[in-house]
Design a protein around this motif. Structure first.
Motif: not given
Length: 124
Positions: A59-67
């Motif tokens: 969720k954290k990485e998706r919120a940062a639009d990492m992938y």
């Protein structure tokens, strides 16, 4: 150890089950059904117990639009392939020969292919 213990128990339950009558054939069909169901549910339980731990990070990485989510799914599936091949192979090497199933390379590898496809279908 869980895979090996389950394989040994199944091998002992179906020890040298020859096919001489329709009842013996049903016994071996029961073994093959159990193998298919076991390998359909084993990866599901593995994912059920690991995904909640990875969810916060995802969720954290998706919120940062990492992938994208599809990238996570493909990476997760690809990283699981070695275990999805090795564990069933060990399992089948034990069960297949203890149970006395058809002793040809073609039959063994076809069984291995079917188990692998059950695993892939269960993970999707």
């Amino acid at each position: 150890m869980q895979i090996i213990a389950t394989a040994v128990i199944l091998g002992l339950l179906w020890w040298r089950s020859d096919v001489h009558s329709p009842k013996d054939m049903q016994n071996q069909a029961g073994l093959l059904f159990f193998i298919a169901v076991f390998w359909a549910f084993f990866p599901v339980f593995t994912i059920i117990f690991t995904f909640p731990q990875e969810r916060a990070m995802l969720k954290k990485e998706r919120a940062a639009d990492m992938y994208k989510l599809s990238a996570y799914f493909i990476a997760r599936t690809t990283s699981d392939i070695p275990l999805d091949l090795i564990l069933p192979l060990i399992f089948l090497l034990i069960v297949y020969f203890m149970a006395g199933l058809l002793l040809t390379a073609q039959a063994f590898f076809l069984t291995m292919l079917i188990v692998f496809l059950c695993i892939v279908a269960a993970q999707l």
